[in-house]
Motif scaffolding. Sequence first.
Motif, PDB file in Angstrom:
ATOM      1  N   ALA A   1       0.831  -1.207   0.000  1.00 52.68           N
ATOM      2  CA  ALA A   1       0.000   0.000   0.000  1.00 52.68           C
ATOM      3  C   ALA A   1       0.865   1.256   0.000  1.00 52.68           C
ATOM      4  O   ALA A   1       0.549   2.242  -0.686  1.00 52.68           O
ATOM      5  CB  ALA A   1      -0.933  -0.008   1.209  1.00 52.68           C
ATOM      6  N   PHE A   2       1.966   1.226   0.758  1.00 51.99           N
ATOM      7  CA  PHE A   2       2.828   2.407   0.782  1.00 51.99           C
ATOM      8  C   PHE A   2       3.522   2.622  -0.554  1.00 51.99           C
ATOM      9  O   PHE A   2       3.642   3.765  -1.019  1.00 51.99           O
ATOM     10  CB  PHE A   2       3.876   2.303   1.893  1.00 51.99           C
ATOM     11  CG  PHE A   2       4.824   3.472   1.892  1.00 51.99           C
ATOM     12  CD1 PHE A   2       4.421   4.717   2.344  1.00 51.99           C
ATOM     13  CD2 PHE A   2       6.122   3.338   1.398  1.00 51.99           C
ATOM     14  CE1 PHE A   2       5.271   5.816   2.311  1.00 51.99           C
ATOM     15  CE2 PHE A   2       6.983   4.423   1.369  1.00 51.99           C
ATOM     16  CZ  PHE A   2       6.562   5.669   1.828  1.00 51.99           C
ATOM     17  N   LEU A   3       3.991   1.560  -1.190  1.00 54.57           N
ATOM     18  CA  LEU A   3       4.638   1.701  -2.489  1.00 54.57           C
ATOM     19  C   LEU A   3       3.674   2.302  -3.507  1.00 54.57           C
ATOM     20  O   LEU A   3       4.051   3.176  -4.304  1.00 54.57           O
ATOM     21  CB  LEU A   3       5.150   0.344  -2.973  1.00 54.57           C
ATOM     22  CG  LEU A   3       6.341  -0.254  -2.213  1.00 54.57           C
ATOM     23  CD1 LEU A   3       6.643  -1.656  -2.743  1.00 54.57           C
ATOM     24  CD2 LEU A   3       7.575   0.632  -2.308  1.00 54.57           C
ATOM     25  N   ARG A   4       2.439   1.856  -3.491  1.00 54.61           N
ATOM     26  CA  ARG A   4       1.436   2.399  -4.409  1.00 54.61           C
ATOM     27  C   ARG A   4       1.159   3.870  -4.105  1.00 54.61           C
ATOM     28  O   ARG A   4       1.023   4.695  -5.013  1.00 54.61           O
ATOM     29  CB  ARG A   4       0.141   1.586  -4.306  1.00 54.61           C
ATOM     30  CG  ARG A   4       0.251   0.204  -4.945  1.00 54.61           C
ATOM     31  CD  ARG A   4      -0.967  -0.635  -4.638  1.00 54.61           C
ATOM     32  NE  ARG A   4      -1.025  -1.844  -5.462  1.00 54.61           N
ATOM     33  CZ  ARG A   4      -1.828  -2.867  -5.212  1.00 54.61           C
ATOM     34  NH1 ARG A   4      -2.644  -2.831  -4.163  1.00 54.61           N
ATOM     35  NH2 ARG A   4      -1.819  -3.934  -6.005  1.00 54.61           N
ATOM     36  N   TYR A   5       1.066   4.178  -2.820  1.00 51.22           N
ATOM     37  CA  TYR A   5       0.857   5.571  -2.402  1.00 51.22           C
ATOM     38  C   TYR A   5       2.015   6.459  -2.848  1.00 51.22           C
ATOM     39  O   TYR A   5       1.805   7.553  -3.398  1.00 51.22           O
ATOM     40  CB  TYR A   5       0.703   5.620  -0.884  1.00 51.22           C
ATOM     41  CG  TYR A   5       0.939   6.973  -0.272  1.00 51.22           C
ATOM     42  CD1 TYR A   5      -0.018   7.981  -0.347  1.00 51.22           C
ATOM     43  CD2 TYR A   5       2.139   7.249   0.387  1.00 51.22           C
ATOM     44  CE1 TYR A   5       0.213   9.230   0.214  1.00 51.22           C
ATOM     45  CE2 TYR A   5       2.372   8.487   0.966  1.00 51.22           C
ATOM     46  CZ  TYR A   5       1.409   9.485   0.877  1.00 51.22           C
ATOM     47  OH  TYR A   5       1.646  10.713   1.432  1.00 51.22           O
ATOM     48  N   ALA A   6       3.244   5.999  -2.610  1.00 53.22           N
ATOM     49  CA  ALA A   6       4.423   6.790  -2.975  1.00 53.22           C
ATOM     50  C   ALA A   6       4.482   7.031  -4.476  1.00 53.22           C
ATOM     51  O   ALA A   6       4.804   8.134  -4.927  1.00 53.22           O
ATOM     52  CB  ALA A   6       5.694   6.102  -2.487  1.00 53.22           C
TER      53      ALA A   6
END
Length: 212
Positions: free
Chosen positions: A50-55
């Motif tokens: 989720a963080f990679l997608r957000y970033a």
Amino acid sequence: MQLLGQNYWGGVCGFVSVIHGILLSKNDGDALDGLSQNELEYNLGLSILAFLRYAKVSKPEVASELVRFTQAFGGVHAHKTIDSLIQECQKSVEAIKGGTNGAKATESGWGVAMTKNALIAYINWIGARATEVPHNGVWSKQNLSSFRNCVCGVGDTAQRNSEFLGLRHWVYINDAGYMYNWGAKTEMNNSAERPYAGMAHHNYLVHVLQLG
């Protein structure tokens, strides 16, 4: 008390250290108790994904920096992109649903290298805050014993003039002065020895981020 390890995911120490800090800041916290190994790995993977997608979408400068840092480790990391990291992480998360049985779904050595800026972005994304703490750079139990509820980055002095200051690894120190690292808990006492054996290139304190 149960801790997250890294045997399934590999080089995800920044994520693990922050999650330990958020959930287990008090000594012997039990927030992870009762979860199976597969459940631990699955939830960790979901957070990374989720963080990679957000970033990628909302913090492209952070995505670019963590990709460059990951590539800097060479080998299997040399040609990673934000898209390949997302795809590989997604595949590995899906694989956990069938049970890992102790196996690695990711390639050997897989990881997401988190710079200080990337880790602060992750902390903020979770909904927590971090303050950078001044320090003297000494990587010893005695020196680290003065920090509480801190995520600490360790590096290699031989690379301290590089873009990422030789940063190699992240650990967490709880409110009682115990380090959580690779699934183990170690007291930071008055010893001048290094916090853990081996890893000769882990030899100086690069960053200290106090959570709060």
